[in-house]
Design an enzyme around this catalytic site. Structure first.
Site, PDB file in Angstrom:
ATOM      1  N   ASP A 180      -6.787  -2.759  10.647  1.00 17.16           N
ATOM      2  CA  ASP A 180      -5.551  -1.870  10.738  1.00 17.16           C
ATOM      3  C   ASP A 180      -5.615  -1.499  12.331  1.00 17.16           C
ATOM      4  O   ASP A 180      -6.317  -1.461  13.139  1.00 17.16           O
ATOM      5  CB  ASP A 180      -5.774  -0.826   9.779  1.00 17.16           C
TER       6      ASP A 180
ATOM      7  N   CYS B 139       0.817  -1.144   0.059  1.00 11.84           N
ATOM      8  CA  CYS B 139      -0.066  -0.044  -0.192  1.00 11.84           C
ATOM      9  C   CYS B 139       0.895   1.209  -0.004  1.00 11.84           C
ATOM     10  O   CYS B 139       1.935   1.348   0.290  1.00 11.84           O
ATOM     11  CB  CYS B 139      -1.161  -0.038   1.300  1.00 11.84           C
TER      12      CYS B 139
END
Length: 183
Positions: free
Chosen positions: A107, A6
């Protein structure tokens, strides 16, 4: 198995992630982020992504309708016309998750912060584990959580917005080995 790199901001990092074997690339469309990519730059970068690698737009609000995105990773509840990976930040406990989403991304509370990976096992959806992952801990995370995928960003950077290509290769190699060991 999803192995997502990412925070892609440039062609060099994109090509290194693809060459390492990443199965998904994340493009962050949140202007305050040091990993922000403008929509017009994303369109240039998207042309370099092979068809077998997913392009995931990361949003904090309603997703942009950008050509070529395969999924929208959304922190919040905005709808999208493409598959949605609903993202949640975890502190000490698992939040109530949207089970209508195509996948759930869990996350840490901030970039590079981890949490108890065992919490992930209770989610009855495809789960992508993120937060504090790097080459040194991704195998342990996969063993503990048994996720559908993993996602790394700051743990594989030389500095914010720039990937360390050796760290990317190590992360992907260790993730693939851990996923293969559990099958």
């Amino acid at each position: 198995m999803i192995i997502k790199v990412c925070g892609i901001t440039n062609a060099s990092d994109l090509l290194a992630a693809v060459d390492a074997g990443a199965t998904a690339l994340g493009f962050i469309f949140h202007p305050p982020s040091p990993r922000y990519v403008a929509p017009e730059e994303y369109l240039r970068l998207a042309e370099l992504v092979p068809k077998h690698v997913l392009k995931v737009g990361v949003f904090t609000a309603a997703p942009l309708d950008l050509a070529g995105l395969d999924a929208a990773q959304i922190y919040g509840s905005a709808p999208a016309r493409i598959p949605v990976w609903r993202a949640y930040r975890i502190a000490a406990s698992l939040p109530t998750v949207d089970l209508t989403a195509d996948a759930i991304l869990l996350d840490g509370t901030a970039s590079g912060i981890s949490y108890d990976w065992a919490l992930v096992r209770s989610v009855p959806k495809k789960v992508i584990l993120a937060g504090g992952l790097d080459a040194s801990n991704v195998a342990a995370a996969i063993t503990a959580a048994q996720p559908w995928g993993v996602d790394a960003c700051s743990g594989i950077e030389s500095h914010p917005g720039r990937k360390d290509h050796a760290k990317v290769r190590s992360f992907v190699r260790n993730a693939v080995a851990a996923f293969n060991a559990r099958d």
